[in-house]
Design a protein around this motif. Structure first.
Motif, PDB file in Angstrom:
ATOM      1  N   GLU A  17      11.132  34.322   4.962  1.00 49.16           N
ATOM      2  CA  GLU A  17      10.072  33.514   4.371  1.00 49.16           C
ATOM      3  C   GLU A  17      10.648  32.156   4.012  1.00 49.16           C
ATOM      4  OE1 GLU A  17       8.523  35.735   1.057  1.00 49.16           O
ATOM      5  OE2 GLU A  17       6.960  36.597   2.324  1.00 49.16           O
ATOM      6  N   ALA A  18       9.884  31.121   4.305  1.00 48.12           N
ATOM      7  CA  ALA A  18      10.330  29.758   4.015  1.00 48.12           C
ATOM      8  C   ALA A  18       9.262  29.028   3.226  1.00 48.12           C
ATOM      9  CB  ALA A  18      10.610  29.022   5.324  1.00 48.12           C
ATOM     10  N   ARG A  19       9.704  28.066   2.451  1.00 46.15           N
ATOM     11  CA  ARG A  19       8.764  27.253   1.676  1.00 46.15           C
ATOM     12  C   ARG A  19       8.307  26.063   2.511  1.00 46.15           C
ATOM     13  NH1 ARG A  19       8.775  28.588  -3.576  1.00 46.15           N
ATOM     14  NH2 ARG A  19      10.587  29.634  -4.437  1.00 46.15           N
ATOM     15  N   SER A  20       7.032  25.729   2.375  1.00 50.48           N
ATOM     16  CA  SER A  20       6.536  24.496   2.970  1.00 50.48           C
ATOM     17  C   SER A  20       7.324  23.331   2.402  1.00 50.48           C
ATOM     18  CB  SER A  20       5.062  24.299   2.611  1.00 50.48           C
ATOM     19  OG  SER A  20       4.250  24.663   3.657  1.00 50.48           O
ATOM     20  N   GLY A  21       7.682  22.383   3.270  1.00 50.93           N
ATOM     21  CA  GLY A  21       8.466  21.235   2.827  1.00 50.93           C
ATOM     22  C   GLY A  21       9.956  21.437   3.026  1.00 50.93           C
ATOM     23  N   SER A  22      10.364  22.670   3.302  1.00 54.29           N
ATOM     24  CA  SER A  22      11.757  22.948   3.624  1.00 54.29           C
ATOM     25  C   SER A  22      11.964  22.675   5.118  1.00 54.29           C
ATOM     26  CB  SER A  22      12.049  24.412   3.274  1.00 54.29           C
ATOM     27  OG  SER A  22      13.374  24.747   3.581  1.00 54.29           O
ATOM     28  N   THR A  23      13.042  23.188   5.684  1.00 55.03           N
ATOM     29  CA  THR A  23      13.233  23.084   7.129  1.00 55.03           C
ATOM     30  C   THR A  23      13.529  24.471   7.688  1.00 55.03           C
ATOM     31  OG1 THR A  23      15.634  22.740   7.058  1.00 55.03           O
ATOM     32  CG2 THR A  23      14.238  20.764   6.929  1.00 55.03           C
ATOM     33  N   VAL A  24      13.375  24.607   8.983  1.00 54.71           N
ATOM     34  CA  VAL A  24      13.669  25.892   9.633  1.00 54.71           C
ATOM     35  C   VAL A  24      15.150  26.223   9.457  1.00 54.71           C
ATOM     36  CG1 VAL A  24      13.712  27.074  11.867  1.00 54.71           C
ATOM     37  CG2 VAL A  24      11.733  25.669  11.218  1.00 54.71           C
ATOM     38  N   MET A  25      16.015  25.215   9.519  1.00 54.68           N
ATOM     39  CA  MET A  25      17.448  25.453   9.298  1.00 54.68           C
ATOM     40  C   MET A  25      17.697  26.020   7.904  1.00 54.68           C
ATOM     41  SD  MET A  25      20.167  24.113   7.459  1.00 54.68           S
ATOM     42  CE  MET A  25      20.153  22.354   7.232  1.00 54.68           C
ATOM     43  N   LEU A  26      17.105  25.425   6.875  1.00 53.73           N
ATOM     44  CA  LEU A  26      17.335  25.903   5.511  1.00 53.73           C
ATOM     45  C   LEU A  26      16.824  27.325   5.337  1.00 53.73           C
ATOM     46  CD1 LEU A  26      16.579  22.735   3.377  1.00 53.73           C
ATOM     47  CD2 LEU A  26      18.771  23.915   3.604  1.00 53.73           C
ATOM     48  N   VAL A  51      18.212  25.800  18.165  1.00 50.83           N
ATOM     49  CA  VAL A  51      17.371  26.969  18.455  1.00 50.83           C
ATOM     50  C   VAL A  51      16.505  26.675  19.679  1.00 50.83           C
ATOM     51  CG1 VAL A  51      17.238  27.796  16.060  1.00 50.83           C
ATOM     52  CG2 VAL A  51      15.490  26.198  16.917  1.00 50.83           C
ATOM     53  N   PHE A  52      16.015  27.758  20.274  1.00 56.40           N
ATOM     54  CA  PHE A  52      15.033  27.654  21.348  1.00 56.40           C
ATOM     55  C   PHE A  52      13.685  28.097  20.779  1.00 56.40           C
ATOM     56  CE2 PHE A  52      19.034  28.968  23.574  1.00 56.40           C
ATOM     57  CZ  PHE A  52      19.324  27.724  24.122  1.00 56.40           C
ATOM     58  N   VAL A  53      12.701  27.216  20.867  1.00 55.32           N
ATOM     59  CA  VAL A  53      11.376  27.490  20.302  1.00 55.32           C
ATOM     60  C   VAL A  53      10.564  28.322  21.296  1.00 55.32           C
ATOM     61  CG1 VAL A  53       9.227  26.437  19.478  1.00 55.32           C
ATOM     62  CG2 VAL A  53      11.436  25.350  18.976  1.00 55.32           C
ATOM     63  N   HIS A  54       9.966  29.399  20.796  1.00 60.87           N
ATOM     64  CA  HIS A  54       9.105  30.241  21.645  1.00 60.87           C
ATOM     65  C   HIS A  54       8.000  29.385  22.244  1.00 60.87           C
ATOM     66  CE1 HIS A  54       6.109  33.253  22.735  1.00 60.87           C
ATOM     67  NE2 HIS A  54       7.079  34.162  22.689  1.00 60.87           N
ATOM     68  N   SER A  82      14.576  23.346  23.511  1.00 63.54           N
ATOM     69  CA  SER A  82      15.633  23.217  22.497  1.00 63.54           C
ATOM     70  C   SER A  82      15.182  22.318  21.357  1.00 63.54           C
ATOM     71  CB  SER A  82      16.895  22.594  23.112  1.00 63.54           C
ATOM     72  OG  SER A  82      17.533  23.496  23.965  1.00 63.54           O
ATOM     73  N   ARG A  83      15.512  22.714  20.143  1.00 63.90           N
ATOM     74  CA  ARG A  83      15.328  21.872  18.962  1.00 63.90           C
ATOM     75  C   ARG A  83      16.502  22.089  18.014  1.00 63.90           C
ATOM     76  NH1 ARG A  83      10.469  19.666  17.311  1.00 63.90           N
ATOM     77  NH2 ARG A  83      11.926  18.617  15.892  1.00 63.90           N
ATOM     78  N   LEU A  84      16.742  21.091  17.183  1.00 64.98           N
ATOM     79  CA  LEU A  84      17.675  21.276  16.078  1.00 64.98           C
ATOM     80  C   LEU A  84      16.824  21.714  14.888  1.00 64.98           C
ATOM     81  CD1 LEU A  84      20.089  18.255  16.541  1.00 64.98           C
ATOM     82  CD2 LEU A  84      20.379  20.624  17.290  1.00 64.98           C
ATOM     83  N   SER A  85      17.132  22.894  14.378  1.00 65.10           N
ATOM     84  CA  SER A  85      16.225  23.484  13.378  1.00 65.10           C
ATOM     85  C   SER A  85      16.194  22.708  12.070  1.00 65.10           C
ATOM     86  CB  SER A  85      16.585  24.950  13.131  1.00 65.10           C
ATOM     87  OG  SER A  85      17.918  25.102  12.710  1.00 65.10           O
ATOM     88  N   CYS A  86      17.211  21.857  11.828  1.00 62.75           N
ATOM     89  CA  CYS A  86      17.175  21.038  10.610  1.00 62.75           C
ATOM     90  C   CYS A  86      16.157  19.912  10.725  1.00 62.75           C
ATOM     91  CB  CYS A  86      18.557  20.475  10.278  1.00 62.75           C
ATOM     92  SG  CYS A  86      19.181  19.244  11.436  1.00 62.75           S
ATOM     93  N   GLN A  87      15.668  19.689  11.929  1.00 52.77           N
ATOM     94  CA  GLN A  87      14.704  18.613  12.154  1.00 52.77           C
ATOM     95  C   GLN A  87      13.284  19.153  12.308  1.00 52.77           C
ATOM     96  OE1 GLN A  87      15.899  15.287  11.954  1.00 52.77           O
ATOM     97  NE2 GLN A  87      17.578  16.570  11.184  1.00 52.77           N
ATOM     98  N   ILE A  88      13.097  20.423  11.989  1.00 47.82           N
ATOM     99  CA  ILE A  88      11.750  21.017  12.044  1.00 47.82           C
ATOM    100  C   ILE A  88      11.293  21.296  10.624  1.00 47.82           C
ATOM    101  CG2 ILE A  88      10.318  22.879  12.927  1.00 47.82           C
ATOM    102  CD1 ILE A  88      12.444  23.413  15.068  1.00 47.82           C
ATOM    103  N   ASN A  95       3.319  29.139  10.271  1.00 43.89           N
ATOM    104  CA  ASN A  95       3.403  30.539   9.848  1.00 43.89           C
ATOM    105  C   ASN A  95       3.407  31.454  11.076  1.00 43.89           C
ATOM    106  OD1 ASN A  95       3.511  32.652   7.989  1.00 43.89           O
ATOM    107  ND2 ASN A  95       1.303  32.942   8.094  1.00 43.89           N
ATOM    108  N   GLY A  96       4.484  32.237  11.222  1.00 42.74           N
ATOM    109  CA  GLY A  96       4.633  33.116  12.377  1.00 42.74           C
ATOM    110  C   GLY A  96       5.538  32.549  13.460  1.00 42.74           C
ATOM    111  N   LEU A  97       6.106  31.368  13.212  1.00 43.29           N
ATOM    112  CA  LEU A  97       6.987  30.713  14.188  1.00 43.29           C
ATOM    113  C   LEU A  97       8.088  31.664  14.670  1.00 43.29           C
ATOM    114  CD1 LEU A  97       8.117  28.110  15.586  1.00 43.29           C
ATOM    115  CD2 LEU A  97       9.427  27.714  13.485  1.00 43.29           C
ATOM    116  N   ILE A  98       8.368  31.598  15.971  1.00 42.38           N
ATOM    117  CA  ILE A  98       9.435  32.402  16.572  1.00 42.38           C
ATOM    118  C   ILE A  98      10.416  31.459  17.260  1.00 42.38           C
ATOM    119  CG2 ILE A  98      10.010  34.217  18.230  1.00 42.38           C
ATOM    120  CD1 ILE A  98       7.036  35.124  17.998  1.00 42.38           C
ATOM    121  N   VAL A  99      11.690  31.574  16.901  1.00 43.72           N
ATOM    122  CA  VAL A  99      12.747  30.807  17.566  1.00 43.72           C
ATOM    123  C   VAL A  99      13.882  31.764  17.916  1.00 43.72           C
ATOM    124  CG1 VAL A  99      12.198  28.635  16.383  1.00 43.72           C
ATOM    125  CG2 VAL A  99      13.929  30.168  15.417  1.00 43.72           C
ATOM    126  N   THR A 100      14.625  31.410  18.968  1.00 42.32           N
ATOM    127  CA  THR A 100      15.776  32.210  19.387  1.00 42.32           C
ATOM    128  C   THR A 100      17.043  31.407  19.167  1.00 42.32           C
ATOM    129  OG1 THR A 100      14.456  33.344  21.066  1.00 42.32           O
ATOM    130  CG2 THR A 100      16.849  33.407  21.342  1.00 42.32           C
TER     131      THR A 100
END
Ligand code: FES
Length: 106
Positions: A17-26, A51-54, A82-88, A95-100
């Motif tokens: 679970e992540a907070r809105s305003g955070s990043t996928v990396m965090l 990460v690789f975004v679904h 490809s994405r850098l998850s700190c930039q997402i 909600n429900g995002l899938i990354v590899t």
């Protein structure tokens, strides 16, 4: 809270679970997801949060920024998703995002 699923290269899933305003990396680092080292702390200068975004989420996640693009251009394992998850940024729309996570980051 926003649910994000990280999938290891071997198919193992880590739902966090992540907070809105955070990043996928965090979200990954806070929850101990393997394969996301984030050595630079999110300043887009290490690429260890790759990460690789679904495919279902590519449009919602948005495009790479120029600095991210430059960092990823140095990565031989880069793919079109490809994405850098700190930039997402995390938002309710993700909600429900899938990354590899890439195998080489383990
Ligand atoms: Fe270093 Fe994302 S944490 S580039």
């Amino acid at each position: 809270m926003v649910d994000i699923v990280f999938v290891d290269h071997d198919g193992s899933e880590h739902k966090v679970e992540a907070r809105s305003g955070s990043t996928v990396m965090l979200a990954a680092v806070t929850n101990g997801v393997p394969g996301i080292d984030a050595d630079c702390g999110g300043s887009c200068s290490c690429a260890t949060c790759h990460v690789f975004v679904h495919e279902d989420w590519i449009e919602k996640v948005g495009k790479r920024n120029p600095t991210e693009e430059a960092m990823l251009s140095l990565n031989p394992d880069r793919k079109t998703n490809s994405r850098l998850s700190c930039q997402i940024p995390v938002s309710e729309e993700l909600n429900g995002l899938i990354v590899t996570t890439p195998e080489f980051q383990f």
